[in-house]
Design a protein around this motif. Sequence first.
Motif, PDB file in Angstrom:
ATOM      1  N   SER A  67       0.800  -1.220   0.000  1.00 48.07           N
ATOM      2  CA  SER A  67       0.000   0.000   0.000  1.00 48.07           C
ATOM      3  C   SER A  67       0.833   1.270   0.000  1.00 48.07           C
ATOM      4  CB  SER A  67      -0.929   0.007   1.227  1.00 48.07           C
ATOM      5  OG  SER A  67      -0.167   0.023   2.422  1.00 48.07           O
ATOM      6  N   ILE A  68       2.137   1.178   0.281  1.00 37.26           N
ATOM      7  CA  ILE A  68       2.931   2.383   0.489  1.00 37.26           C
ATOM      8  C   ILE A  68       4.403   2.070   0.205  1.00 37.26           C
ATOM      9  CG2 ILE A  68       3.516   2.048   2.950  1.00 37.26           C
ATOM     10  CD1 ILE A  68       2.589   5.008   3.375  1.00 37.26           C
ATOM     11  N   VAL A  69       5.220   3.108   0.098  1.00 34.91           N
ATOM     12  CA  VAL A  69       6.664   2.940  -0.017  1.00 34.91           C
ATOM     13  C   VAL A  69       7.269   3.006   1.377  1.00 34.91           C
ATOM     14  CG1 VAL A  69       8.789   3.836  -1.069  1.00 34.91           C
ATOM     15  CG2 VAL A  69       6.595   4.111  -2.254  1.00 34.91           C
ATOM     16  N   TRP A  70       8.258   2.159   1.639  1.00 31.03           N
ATOM     17  CA  TRP A  70       8.978   2.277   2.912  1.00 31.03           C
ATOM     18  C   TRP A  70      10.464   2.045   2.702  1.00 31.03           C
ATOM     19  CZ3 TRP A  70      11.648  -2.018   4.438  1.00 31.03           C
ATOM     20  CH2 TRP A  70      11.161  -3.292   4.093  1.00 31.03           C
ATOM     21  N   SER A  71      11.239   2.748   3.506  1.00 28.75           N
ATOM     22  CA  SER A  71      12.700   2.645   3.463  1.00 28.75           C
ATOM     23  C   SER A  71      13.255   3.383   4.668  1.00 28.75           C
ATOM     24  CB  SER A  71      13.256   3.256   2.174  1.00 28.75           C
ATOM     25  OG  SER A  71      13.004   4.655   2.141  1.00 28.75           O
ATOM     26  N   PRO A  72      14.502   3.113   5.065  1.00 28.13           N
ATOM     27  CA  PRO A  72      15.125   3.934   6.101  1.00 28.13           C
ATOM     28  C   PRO A  72      15.168   5.400   5.656  1.00 28.13           C
ATOM     29  CG  PRO A  72      16.384   1.925   5.771  1.00 28.13           C
ATOM     30  CD  PRO A  72      15.372   1.985   4.661  1.00 28.13           C
ATOM     31  N   CYS A  73      14.879   6.293   6.572  1.00 29.71           N
ATOM     32  CA  CYS A  73      14.834   7.717   6.238  1.00 29.71           C
ATOM     33  C   CYS A  73      16.210   8.360   6.408  1.00 29.71           C
ATOM     34  CB  CYS A  73      13.815   8.438   7.125  1.00 29.71           C
ATOM     35  SG  CYS A  73      12.110   8.179   6.581  1.00 29.71           S
ATOM     36  N   PRO A  74      16.424   9.488   5.729  1.00 26.46           N
ATOM     37  CA  PRO A  74      17.668  10.241   5.952  1.00 26.46           C
ATOM     38  C   PRO A  74      17.689  10.793   7.367  1.00 26.46           C
ATOM     39  CG  PRO A  74      16.138  11.500   4.615  1.00 26.46           C
ATOM     40  CD  PRO A  74      15.546  10.139   4.741  1.00 26.46           C
ATOM     41  N   PRO A  75      18.849  11.267   7.846  1.00 25.03           N
ATOM     42  CA  PRO A  75      18.929  11.778   9.221  1.00 25.03           C
ATOM     43  C   PRO A  75      17.967  12.937   9.494  1.00 25.03           C
ATOM     44  CG  PRO A  75      21.123  11.450   8.302  1.00 25.03           C
ATOM     45  CD  PRO A  75      20.162  11.260   7.175  1.00 25.03           C
ATOM     46  N   ILE A  76      17.680  13.730   8.491  1.00 25.93           N
ATOM     47  CA  ILE A  76      16.785  14.871   8.652  1.00 25.93           C
ATOM     48  C   ILE A  76      15.631  14.719   7.668  1.00 25.93           C
ATOM     49  CG2 ILE A  76      16.576  17.390   8.480  1.00 25.93           C
ATOM     50  CD1 ILE A  76      19.562  17.558   9.091  1.00 25.93           C
ATOM     51  N   TYR A  77      14.413  14.760   8.168  1.00 26.57           N
ATOM     52  CA  TYR A  77      13.249  14.619   7.303  1.00 26.57           C
ATOM     53  C   TYR A  77      12.070  15.352   7.933  1.00 26.57           C
ATOM     54  CZ  TYR A  77      12.113  10.872  10.644  1.00 26.57           C
ATOM     55  OH  TYR A  77      11.856  10.154  11.781  1.00 26.57           O
ATOM     56  N   SER A  78      11.103  15.705   7.105  1.00 26.38           N
ATOM     57  CA  SER A  78       9.908  16.388   7.586  1.00 26.38           C
ATOM     58  C   SER A  78       8.882  15.360   8.052  1.00 26.38           C
ATOM     59  CB  SER A  78       9.316  17.263   6.485  1.00 26.38           C
ATOM     60  OG  SER A  78       8.959  16.474   5.371  1.00 26.38           O
ATOM     61  N   LEU A  79       7.972  15.813   8.904  1.00 29.33           N
ATOM     62  CA  LEU A  79       6.933  14.942   9.450  1.00 29.33           C
ATOM     63  C   LEU A  79       5.594  15.236   8.788  1.00 29.33           C
ATOM     64  CD1 LEU A  79       7.822  15.176  13.240  1.00 29.33           C
ATOM     65  CD2 LEU A  79       8.404  13.333  11.654  1.00 29.33           C
ATOM     66  N   VAL A  80       4.697  14.259   8.824  1.00 25.28           N
ATOM     67  CA  VAL A  80       3.327  14.398   8.339  1.00 25.28           C
ATOM     68  C   VAL A  80       2.406  14.473   9.542  1.00 25.28           C
ATOM     69  CG1 VAL A  80       1.464  13.237   7.070  1.00 25.28           C
ATOM     70  CG2 VAL A  80       3.811  13.224   6.159  1.00 25.28           C
ATOM     71  N   HIS A  81       1.427  15.381   9.508  1.00 25.89           N
ATOM     72  CA  HIS A  81       0.496  15.521  10.628  1.00 25.89           C
ATOM     73  C   HIS A  81      -0.458  14.330  10.672  1.00 25.89           C
ATOM     74  CE1 HIS A  81      -2.538  17.289  13.322  1.00 25.89           C
ATOM     75  NE2 HIS A  81      -1.547  18.054  13.741  1.00 25.89           N
ATOM     76  N   CYS A  82      -0.855  13.946  11.872  1.00 20.56           N
ATOM     77  CA  CYS A  82      -1.665  12.739  12.044  1.00 20.56           C
ATOM     78  C   CYS A  82      -3.077  12.871  11.490  1.00 20.56           C
ATOM     79  CB  CYS A  82      -1.716  12.342  13.516  1.00 20.56           C
ATOM     80  SG  CYS A  82      -2.595  13.517  14.556  1.00 20.56           S
ATOM     81  N   THR A  83      -3.514  14.090  11.155  1.00 22.26           N
ATOM     82  CA  THR A  83      -4.846  14.259  10.558  1.00 22.26           C
ATOM     83  C   THR A  83      -4.791  14.398   9.045  1.00 22.26           C
ATOM     84  OG1 THR A  83      -4.771  16.660  10.850  1.00 22.26           O
ATOM     85  CG2 THR A  83      -5.728  15.370  12.650  1.00 22.26           C
ATOM     86  N   ALA A  84      -3.606  14.332   8.464  1.00 17.47           N
ATOM     87  CA  ALA A  84      -3.475  14.488   7.013  1.00 17.47           C
ATOM     88  C   ALA A  84      -4.120  13.303   6.291  1.00 17.47           C
ATOM     89  CB  ALA A  84      -2.002  14.589   6.632  1.00 17.47           C
ATOM     90  N   PRO A  85      -4.733  13.522   5.131  1.00 19.81           N
ATOM     91  CA  PRO A  85      -5.350  12.413   4.394  1.00 19.81           C
ATOM     92  C   PRO A  85      -4.390  11.274   4.088  1.00 19.81           C
ATOM     93  CG  PRO A  85      -6.085  14.514   3.495  1.00 19.81           C
ATOM     94  CD  PRO A  85      -5.010  14.835   4.499  1.00 19.81           C
ATOM     95  N   ILE A  86      -3.113  11.588   3.806  1.00 21.46           N
ATOM     96  CA  ILE A  86      -2.172  10.504   3.515  1.00 21.46           C
ATOM     97  C   ILE A  86      -1.869   9.678   4.759  1.00 21.46           C
ATOM     98  CG2 ILE A  86      -1.129  11.555   1.478  1.00 21.46           C
ATOM     99  CD1 ILE A  86       1.185  12.506   3.216  1.00 21.46           C
TER     100      ILE A  86
END
Length: 424
Positions: A67-86
């Motif tokens: 259903s989604i892409v997953w991988s280890p994230c870079p050291p710095i990344y932005s967050l998604v809000h828990c109410t976002a449609p995604i």
Amino acid sequence: MAQQPHPLSLTLKIIFSLTLFTSLPLTLGQQPKVNALVAPIKKDSSTSLYTIALNSTKQFLIDLAGSIVWSPCPPIYSLVHCTAPICNEALAFRYPDCLPIINGPKPPAFCRCISSTKNPVTGACFAGDETLIHIFVASTNGRNPTSLISADYVNICAPQSALAGLPPHAAGVAGFGRTTLVSLPARLAWDLSFYNQFALCLPSTRNTPGVAFFGAKPYHLLPPYLPDISNFLSYTTLLKSPNNSDAAYYLSVKGLAVNGMSVPFPTHELKFDSTARGGFKLSTVIPYTAMRSNIYKPFIEAYKAATKGIPRMPRVKPFELCFDTRSLGSTRVGYSVPPIDILLNDGKNWTIFGANSLKDVRTNTACLAFVNGGRKEIPAITLGGFQMEDSFLHFDVPNSTLGFIPTLRGLQTTCSNFNFTSGV
């Protein structure tokens, strides 16, 4: 919120992303409207699974049911809000055997989206932050890549340990499943404002890549005199599991036939039962088609009867039925052996010829590349990657329609015949 990347870091990423399509023009700033993207697909030699190149060089295992892409994230990344449609859609596709995630405000009062998923090869569950990863992908006119396009995809940050069992060069897993926002095809379509459709053409060789298209046709393969491949597609309905957390694609199938003769087995198992078990699933994370035992056994017996004049060879695990290739003729579509038909409910057949039914396993030996999935296999039949190699599969997700060519060999081409040199 996590820190944003430093501008210098972003510049280096842009430079790095040019390595695959070095001859393609890239216009920074306002980018043109695109209708389609293209990316190469590689077959891994150690697992016989398939990876797609994202951001030019990183390889991701293709999971047609993911259903989604997953991988280890870079050291710095932005967050998604828990109410976002995604976030909401990612949570809706939680695997039943993975622990539920409850998102809520955490210091400093930002409700970050945390989602769970699993490794489709090992079955290991894990959870991580949801983020958006920026990439450059190639647009296409259907014949060649044309330019590099800026896009992003939804990613679950995975621990490094989650990569166990994947092809050695894989940086993560790219889900191609039936979603509206978070699978790789759905996100690219949403981000670049084109229709949510994609085509997969899995290579049968490790030496040259196959191809994935995202968006509108035409889809051209060499030789150059061939018309748009979509002209040859047959169409059938894609089914959805009653289990709403299942993003897989299923075919509406009424039976199997070997050499034109129907295989006797309990065909009701090809339908979903009250617990969403059963059905005929498409999968790119198992190399060979798996059948429940009560389907596999009569299928094998039917194939033995249809090939009784062909000398046998000792079995090679995981296969049960193997042949002496010195006694097999060769055709454009592989070894000259009885065809296997997947009988679709709409009256069409998906015919599997020798190139997709027999696998060479050692000198003078090829085996029927179907395996016994056991009594408890959740789908009744799962069509594996080998049976889809050099097939052309077009997924119209909103209309739940599959366009398919069982083998391109009959058209004197293969999935490795897309021209990845620049067309401009």
